[in-house]
Design an enzyme around this catalytic site. Structure first.
Site, short mmCIF file in Angstrom:
data_model
loop_
_atom_site.label_atom_id
_atom_site.label_comp_id
_atom_site.label_asym_id
_atom_site.label_seq_id
_atom_site.Cartn_x
_atom_site.Cartn_y
_atom_site.Cartn_z
N MET A 36 -34.89 -32.91 -35.58
CA MET A 36 -34.88 -33.58 -34.28
C MET A 36 -35.03 -32.58 -33.16
SD MET A 36 -31.83 -36.39 -34.57
CE MET A 36 -30.86 -35.41 -35.73
N CYS A 101 -23.91 -37.29 -28.19
CA CYS A 101 -25.17 -37.03 -28.89
C CYS A 101 -25.16 -37.68 -30.27
CB CYS A 101 -25.39 -35.52 -29.01
SG CYS A 101 -26.97 -35.09 -29.74
N GLY A 126 -25.37 -33.12 -42.48
CA GLY A 126 -24.56 -32.03 -43.01
C GLY A 126 -23.17 -31.96 -42.43
N CYS A 222 -24.35 -29.47 -27.23
CA CYS A 222 -25.17 -30.09 -28.27
C CYS A 222 -26.66 -30.02 -27.94
CB CYS A 222 -24.73 -31.55 -28.45
SG CYS A 222 -25.65 -32.43 -29.71
#
Length: 419
Positions: A36, A101, A126, A222
């Site tokens: 992303m 986010c 993850g 983030c």
């Protein structure tokens, strides 16, 4: 030959998502790695870390011989997360973009992209977190529309998926996942749920992922990275100079460039002061930032807070809370801070009051109050109101004594007791 399930794994170019993809392939799934791109500007060193991270993720997918895709959410991140972040700072709050986010980008736009565009049976990340369902149960989930009322029909049959701390309690990331939707959680796999970070690194080393093992942990905002915060925020918000004002005597101790460059509990950089001063409160109507001497000044400690409408991972509040409007559990508002026992009171509008067993330092509006019951992460709510500080209560106690002695009421008594 049996049917092979298709899982889309979010790839960040780091060791955790790389090992997550590896474990999924080892379990026999058809895995697709997707990177992303959510931020496209250079960092302070003139480097676009996104390009390097994308290349690292691509190399892992090549070594695993799995398809690799890149998807851009730069516009969505700006509109949904970053604009919200700026708005919160202007209101005098300190937002948590990592929680936002996950809620708005990774477990919303990306979740839909994985299932609807790439046709995946499930998505994976993850994160160090666990759920109450086995992997095979993930593939049996179907989309359910969110409720349109505050609480759902009590006769509706439901079996919500619950979220639990990961096996590695030091790396547990349920704090950052506390706002994601039940729908996304039902269709997400966490391959690292039962692993420790050290073991994940060992797996990565054995798999030859040396290029991601060398990278240090991401600790900045983030998808934006590590920045000098004051300089960064002043690129987007106009400076609004104001005064540093002593909480004790009202004296002006210095000036600042804007209340939004400061957060509760941090050291105030005030020139010409012999001792350290710390931010304890803000008044955005005047631009004053109140400061106190010493890092453990009583004005920094509070034991009550109210959230906005609370987000329960299971959609509904726990039965005990719904039945009695009160519940005992544990609280944190900073990742990895020790969990603190608390009493939660449910309000009619879905918000909650949280009363802590002990005062905590720098309880901050804009941050998220995350609640736990044992290993289960119940959800979170944004802190929008604080109870009185220990300093205010101490002053109030002194005033009550003075009033009993002098039979008079100082004009600022109401302000002392106001939240």
């Amino acid at each position: 030959m049996g049917f092979i399930r298709h899982v889309v794994c979010a790839m960040s170019g780091g060791v955790d998502s790389s090992v997550a993809a590896l474990l999924l392939k080892r379990r026999g799934y058809s895995v697709t790695g997707v990177f992303m791109k959510n931020w496209d500007l250079l960092d302070e060193k003139g480097v676009c870390t996104t390009e390097r991270d994308c290349e690292d993720a691509y190399r892992v997918c090549q070594s695993l011989d799995i398809p690799f895709h890149q998807v851009s959410y730069v516009k969505e991140y700006w509109n949904d997360v970053f604009s919200n972040l700026l708005n919160e700072y202007e209101k005098g709050r300190t937002p948590n973009p990592d929680i936002l986010c996950n809620k708005l980008i990774k477990f919303n736009h990306f979740h839909k992209y994985a299932l609807n565009t790439l046709g995946a049976d499930a998505m994976a990340t993850g994160h160090y977190a666990r759920t109450s369902q086995e992997d095979e149960e993930v593939f049996q989930q179907t989309h359910t529309a969110p409720p349109t009322t505050l609480f759902r029909d009590r006769f509706e049959i439901r079996n919500p998926v619950r979220m639990y701390k990961g096996a590695d309690l030091l790396k547990d990331q349920t704090f950052f996942l506390s706002q994601i939707s039940q729908d996304a959680l039902r269709q997400t796999m966490f391959p690292l749920a039962g692993l420790t970070k050290d073991f994940v690194k060992k797996i990565a080393a054995e798999a030859g992922f040396h290029h991601v093992l060398k990278k240090k942990e991401s600790m900045g905002i983030c998808f934006i990275g590590e920045r000098h915060f004051e300089d960064f925020i002043l690129e987007y918000l106009e400076p609004k100079p104001g005064n540093f004002v002593s909480i004790e005597d009202g004296s002006v101790r210095g000036t600042h460039k804007g209340w939004f460059t400061l957060t509760l509990g941090q050291r105030a950089r005030i020139g010409g002061q012999r001792d350290a001063w710390f931010v304890v409160d803000k008044d955005i109507s005047t631009g004053d930032v109140f400061v106190a001497p010493t890092t453990n000044h009583p004005s920094l400690f509070r034991d009550t807070a109210r959230t906005d409408r609370f987000h329960w991972v299971t959609i509904d509040p726990p039965p005990e809370l719904a039945r009695t409007q009160m519940m005992e559990c544990h609280f944190r508002f900073i990742h990895q801070m020790p969990l603190i026992p608390c009493t939660v009171t449910l309000n009619m509008d879905g918000s909650v009051w949280i009363s802590l067993s002990q005062p905590v330092r720098a309880l901050t509006p804009g941050q998220y109050a995350v609640l736990y019951k044992g290993d289960e992460c119940l959800g979170s709510g944004k802190i929008i109101q604080l109870g009185p500080s220990e300093y205010t209560l101490q002053r109030a106690g002194c005033l009550c004594f003075v009033m009993s002695e002098n039979k008079s009421s100082p004009p600022f008594l109401k302000k002392v007791f106001s939240f």
